[in-house]
Design a protein around this motif. Structure first.
Motif, PDB file in Angstrom:
ATOM      1  N   ALA A 127       0.867  -1.171   0.000  1.00 33.29           N
ATOM      2  CA  ALA A 127       0.000   0.000   0.000  1.00 33.29           C
ATOM      3  C   ALA A 127       0.902   1.218   0.000  1.00 33.29           C
ATOM      4  CB  ALA A 127      -0.920   0.005   1.224  1.00 33.29           C
ATOM      5  N   GLY A 128       0.636   2.156  -0.903  1.00 34.12           N
ATOM      6  CA  GLY A 128       1.560   3.271  -0.987  1.00 34.12           C
ATOM      7  C   GLY A 128       0.951   4.519  -1.574  1.00 34.12           C
ATOM      8  N   THR A 129       1.803   5.511  -1.689  1.00 36.52           N
ATOM      9  CA  THR A 129       1.442   6.773  -2.333  1.00 36.52           C
ATOM     10  C   THR A 129       2.460   7.080  -3.406  1.00 36.52           C
ATOM     11  OG1 THR A 129       2.679   8.001  -0.632  1.00 36.52           O
ATOM     12  CG2 THR A 129       0.307   7.731  -0.295  1.00 36.52           C
ATOM     13  N   GLU A 130       2.010   7.761  -4.440  1.00 34.03           N
ATOM     14  CA  GLU A 130       2.866   8.230  -5.519  1.00 34.03           C
ATOM     15  C   GLU A 130       2.407   9.629  -5.895  1.00 34.03           C
ATOM     16  OE1 GLU A 130       3.549   3.849  -7.643  1.00 34.03           O
ATOM     17  OE2 GLU A 130       2.469   5.445  -8.712  1.00 34.03           O
ATOM     18  N   SER A 131       3.351  10.529  -6.118  1.00 33.50           N
ATOM     19  CA  SER A 131       2.953  11.897  -6.451  1.00 33.50           C
ATOM     20  C   SER A 131       4.089  12.614  -7.159  1.00 33.50           C
ATOM     21  CB  SER A 131       2.546  12.666  -5.186  1.00 33.50           C
ATOM     22  OG  SER A 131       3.637  12.714  -4.277  1.00 33.50           O
ATOM     23  N   GLY A 132       3.710  13.713  -7.821  1.00 33.59           N
ATOM     24  CA  GLY A 132       4.703  14.506  -8.509  1.00 33.59           C
ATOM     25  C   GLY A 132       4.074  15.701  -9.183  1.00 33.59           C
ATOM     26  N   LEU A 133       4.911  16.473  -9.866  1.00 35.56           N
ATOM     27  CA  LEU A 133       4.497  17.676 -10.581  1.00 35.56           C
ATOM     28  C   LEU A 133       4.728  17.473 -12.070  1.00 35.56           C
ATOM     29  CD1 LEU A 133       6.127  20.319  -8.201  1.00 35.56           C
ATOM     30  CD2 LEU A 133       3.748  19.560  -8.222  1.00 35.56           C
ATOM     31  N   THR A 134       3.801  17.982 -12.877  1.00 35.73           N
ATOM     32  CA  THR A 134       3.854  17.759 -14.316  1.00 35.73           C
ATOM     33  C   THR A 134       3.630  19.063 -15.066  1.00 35.73           C
ATOM     34  OG1 THR A 134       3.006  15.507 -14.060  1.00 35.73           O
ATOM     35  CG2 THR A 134       2.805  16.488 -16.236  1.00 35.73           C
ATOM     36  N   ASP A 135       4.416  19.267 -16.084  1.00 36.64           N
ATOM     37  CA  ASP A 135       4.218  20.404 -16.969  1.00 36.64           C
ATOM     38  C   ASP A 135       2.784  20.372 -17.511  1.00 36.64           C
ATOM     39  OD1 ASP A 135       4.241  21.444 -19.966  1.00 36.64           O
ATOM     40  OD2 ASP A 135       5.843  22.487 -18.898  1.00 36.64           O
ATOM     41  N   PRO A 136       2.068  21.484 -17.474  1.00 39.54           N
ATOM     42  CA  PRO A 136       0.662  21.488 -17.917  1.00 39.54           C
ATOM     43  C   PRO A 136       0.454  20.957 -19.322  1.00 39.54           C
ATOM     44  CG  PRO A 136       1.157  23.509 -16.731  1.00 39.54           C
ATOM     45  CD  PRO A 136       2.460  22.796 -16.927  1.00 39.54           C
ATOM     46  N   GLU A 137       1.387  21.200 -20.224  1.00 42.14           N
ATOM     47  CA  GLU A 137       1.227  20.696 -21.589  1.00 42.14           C
ATOM     48  C   GLU A 137       1.329  19.176 -21.620  1.00 42.14           C
ATOM     49  OE1 GLU A 137       0.400  22.313 -24.456  1.00 42.14           O
ATOM     50  OE2 GLU A 137      -0.048  23.917 -23.009  1.00 42.14           O
ATOM     51  N   ALA A 158      -1.339  13.035  -7.408  1.00 42.95           N
ATOM     52  CA  ALA A 158      -1.151  12.462  -6.077  1.00 42.95           C
ATOM     53  C   ALA A 158      -2.088  11.269  -5.971  1.00 42.95           C
ATOM     54  CB  ALA A 158      -1.464  13.494  -4.997  1.00 42.95           C
ATOM     55  N   HIS A 159      -1.503  10.075  -5.935  1.00 44.08           N
ATOM     56  CA  HIS A 159      -2.277   8.837  -6.029  1.00 44.08           C
ATOM     57  C   HIS A 159      -2.053   7.937  -4.823  1.00 44.08           C
ATOM     58  CE1 HIS A 159      -2.915   8.646 -10.688  1.00 44.08           C
ATOM     59  NE2 HIS A 159      -3.130   9.844 -10.199  1.00 44.08           N
ATOM     60  N   TRP A 160      -3.119   7.242  -4.426  1.00 46.81           N
ATOM     61  CA  TRP A 160      -2.998   6.041  -3.613  1.00 46.81           C
ATOM     62  C   TRP A 160      -2.756   4.882  -4.585  1.00 46.81           C
ATOM     63  CZ3 TRP A 160      -2.854   8.237   0.859  1.00 46.81           C
ATOM     64  CH2 TRP A 160      -3.754   9.252   1.216  1.00 46.81           C
ATOM     65  N   VAL A 161      -1.982   3.911  -4.170  1.00 45.42           N
ATOM     66  CA  VAL A 161      -1.728   2.760  -5.047  1.00 45.42           C
ATOM     67  C   VAL A 161      -1.577   1.497  -4.203  1.00 45.42           C
ATOM     68  CG1 VAL A 161       0.775   3.191  -5.065  1.00 45.42           C
ATOM     69  CG2 VAL A 161      -0.273   1.846  -6.908  1.00 45.42           C
ATOM     70  N   TRP A 162      -2.112   0.394  -4.735  1.00 43.56           N
ATOM     71  CA  TRP A 162      -2.039  -0.898  -4.055  1.00 43.56           C
ATOM     72  C   TRP A 162      -1.551  -1.949  -5.044  1.00 43.56           C
ATOM     73  CZ3 TRP A 162      -6.010   2.568  -3.825  1.00 43.56           C
ATOM     74  CH2 TRP A 162      -6.286   3.135  -2.567  1.00 43.56           C
ATOM     75  N   CYS A 163      -0.604  -2.768  -4.625  1.00 46.56           N
ATOM     76  CA  CYS A 163      -0.018  -3.795  -5.496  1.00 46.56           C
ATOM     77  C   CYS A 163       0.166  -5.094  -4.721  1.00 46.56           C
ATOM     78  CB  CYS A 163       1.348  -3.362  -6.041  1.00 46.56           C
ATOM     79  SG  CYS A 163       1.326  -1.941  -7.145  1.00 46.56           S
ATOM     80  N   LYS A 164       0.427  -6.144  -5.476  1.00 43.41           N
ATOM     81  CA  LYS A 164       0.850  -7.427  -4.917  1.00 43.41           C
ATOM     82  C   LYS A 164       2.131  -7.835  -5.630  1.00 43.41           C
ATOM     83  CE  LYS A 164      -3.188  -9.070  -6.061  1.00 43.41           C
ATOM     84  NZ  LYS A 164      -4.343  -9.973  -6.292  1.00 43.41           N
ATOM     85  N   TYR A 165       3.033  -8.478  -4.894  1.00 38.75           N
ATOM     86  CA  TYR A 165       4.288  -8.948  -5.465  1.00 38.75           C
ATOM     87  C   TYR A 165       4.413 -10.452  -5.265  1.00 38.75           C
ATOM     88  CZ  TYR A 165       5.824  -4.075  -5.658  1.00 38.75           C
ATOM     89  OH  TYR A 165       5.925  -2.736  -5.924  1.00 38.75           O
ATOM     90  N   ALA A 166       4.940 -11.115  -6.290  1.00 35.47           N
ATOM     91  CA  ALA A 166       5.254 -12.541  -6.199  1.00 35.47           C
ATOM     92  C   ALA A 166       6.683 -12.707  -6.704  1.00 35.47           C
ATOM     93  CB  ALA A 166       4.288 -13.363  -7.045  1.00 35.47           C
ATOM     94  N   ILE A 167       7.569 -13.193  -5.843  1.00 40.62           N
ATOM     95  CA  ILE A 167       8.998 -13.210  -6.166  1.00 40.62           C
ATOM     96  C   ILE A 167       9.595 -14.566  -5.828  1.00 40.62           C
ATOM     97  CG2 ILE A 167      11.212 -12.053  -5.808  1.00 40.62           C
ATOM     98  CD1 ILE A 167       9.685  -9.612  -4.865  1.00 40.62           C
ATOM     99  N   PRO A 190      -6.575   8.729  -7.682  1.00 39.94           N
ATOM    100  CA  PRO A 190      -6.113  10.065  -7.295  1.00 39.94           C
ATOM    101  C   PRO A 190      -6.615  10.432  -5.909  1.00 39.94           C
ATOM    102  CG  PRO A 190      -7.017  10.066  -9.527  1.00 39.94           C
ATOM    103  CD  PRO A 190      -7.359   8.734  -8.917  1.00 39.94           C
ATOM    104  N   PHE A 191      -5.900  11.317  -5.260  1.00 41.72           N
ATOM    105  CA  PHE A 191      -6.239  11.701  -3.889  1.00 41.72           C
ATOM    106  C   PHE A 191      -7.683  12.176  -3.772  1.00 41.72           C
ATOM    107  CE2 PHE A 191      -6.428  14.933  -0.519  1.00 41.72           C
ATOM    108  CZ  PHE A 191      -6.005  14.188   0.568  1.00 41.72           C
ATOM    109  N   GLU A 192      -8.184  12.861  -4.821  1.00 44.25           N
ATOM    110  CA  GLU A 192      -9.528  13.432  -4.752  1.00 44.25           C
ATOM    111  C   GLU A 192     -10.629  12.471  -5.213  1.00 44.25           C
ATOM    112  OE1 GLU A 192      -6.498  16.585  -5.133  1.00 44.25           O
ATOM    113  OE2 GLU A 192      -6.982  14.818  -6.341  1.00 44.25           O
ATOM    114  N   GLU A 193     -10.267  11.264  -5.640  1.00 45.62           N
ATOM    115  CA  GLU A 193     -11.270  10.354  -6.192  1.00 45.62           C
ATOM    116  C   GLU A 193     -11.143   8.980  -5.542  1.00 45.62           C
ATOM    117  OE1 GLU A 193     -12.847   8.665 -10.543  1.00 45.62           O
ATOM    118  OE2 GLU A 193     -11.133  10.028 -10.414  1.00 45.62           O
ATOM    119  N   ASN A 194     -12.262   8.293  -5.422  1.00 39.48           N
ATOM    120  CA  ASN A 194     -12.208   6.951  -4.855  1.00 39.48           C
ATOM    121  C   ASN A 194     -11.746   5.942  -5.904  1.00 39.48           C
ATOM    122  OD1 ASN A 194     -14.667   5.368  -6.061  1.00 39.48           O
ATOM    123  ND2 ASN A 194     -15.475   7.401  -5.547  1.00 39.48           N
ATOM    124  N   TRP A 195     -11.256   4.794  -5.442  1.00 43.60           N
ATOM    125  CA  TRP A 195     -10.703   3.788  -6.341  1.00 43.60           C
ATOM    126  C   TRP A 195     -11.763   3.028  -7.124  1.00 43.60           C
ATOM    127  CZ3 TRP A 195      -9.997   3.964  -1.061  1.00 43.60           C
ATOM    128  CH2 TRP A 195     -10.764   3.076  -0.302  1.00 43.60           C
TER     129      TRP A 195
END
Length: 260
Positions: A127-137, A158-167, A190-195
């Motif tokens: 369970a994690g978060t990912e975020s950053g800034l992007t040029d508008p274009e 700005a996103h919530w993210v959920w993954c599973k790993y198999a190694i 996204p932070f403002e929207e539900n999954w």
């Protein structure tokens, strides 16, 4: 034991010594497997700490050696990588963009070391978060993933993210190494929207070969895959039922490719 040593026959002594040797061997094997499990868990945790800090070049030595048979990595439905060169290409040149944050926290490990001590298997939830800034274009190409406001004149993701790993892990020269790697992205939002609503409209993204968003939020795509994915990952959708995928490993004697 009620009998004294003096009361034991030679045959009894031989049997008792044999039993004690078996007990010691069993205890040593159990301690070795417990130690191996700890080393495997540390290995993947180290991978994630490095990945979170954009230090992927340091992840390359955590993989098996060049030329190791059976090496494999898969991140999306776009295909999988089956050579050392193509696998580690994912980690080379990964930027550390200003304003970008990834924080992937792994949990709930199920790790089984094979009885022969040569391989191990593990699954994790993330369970994690990912975020950053992007040029508008640049952001115009992915309108659904951005927040409504801007920071420093740039679009915000700005996103919530959920993954599973198999190694799968392989012991090489006395050390555990990553051998076969599969990431199953389960859901994001996204932070403002539900999954749920985002999952309804984001299914196609899992078939893309997007690797990450680099400087100024520019998309960087995966190198061409060596072969097609043998099966598809099925991320969360409000129209589907969840499956037990990957199946957690169970006790086993030797390696079986259960995450293929």
């Amino acid at each position: 034991m009620s009998d004294t040593v003096a009361d034991l026959s030679i045959a009894d002594l031989v049997a008792e010594v044999s039993r004690l040797r078996e007990d010691v061997a069993a205890a040593q094997a159990l301690a070795r497997r417990a130690s191996d499990r700890g080393e495997v868990e540390n290995l993947f945790s180290r991978y994630m700490y490095l990945h979170n800090a954009f230090q992927d070049e340091q992840i390359i030595p955590l993989w098996v050696a060049p030329g190791t048979d059976g090496i494999r990595a898969r991140y999306t439905n776009a295909g999988q990588y089956t050579t050392w060169e193509s696998v580690v290409r994912y980690h080379r040149g990964r930027p550390a963009p200003v304003g970008k944050l990834i924080l992937h926290a792994t949990t709930t490990p199920v790790i089984e070391v094979a009885a022969d001590g040569e391989t191990a298997k593990g699954v994790w939830l993330m369970a994690g978060t990912e975020s950053g800034l992007t040029d508008p274009e640049v952001a115009k190409a992915f309108p659904d993933m951005y927040s409504p406001d801007e920071v420093q004149g740039k679009k915000v993701w700005a996103h919530w993210v959920w993954c599973k790993y198999a190694i799968d892990f392989l012991r090489q020269d006395g050390e555990w190494k990553i051998w076969k790697f599969r990431c199953y992205e389960l859901a994001r939002a996204p932070f403002e929207e539900n999954w749920v609503s985002f999952g309804e409209k984001n299914q196609g993204a899992f078939d893309l070969d997007l690797m990450y968003f680099g400087d100024d939020g520019k998309p960087v795509f995966m190198p061409p895959a060596d072969e097609p994915a043998p099966s598809e990952n099925h991320p969360y959708s409000p129209s589907t039922v969840q499956k037990l995928e990957p199946v957690p490993p169970v006790a086993h004697d030797t390696f079986t490719d259960t995450f293929a």
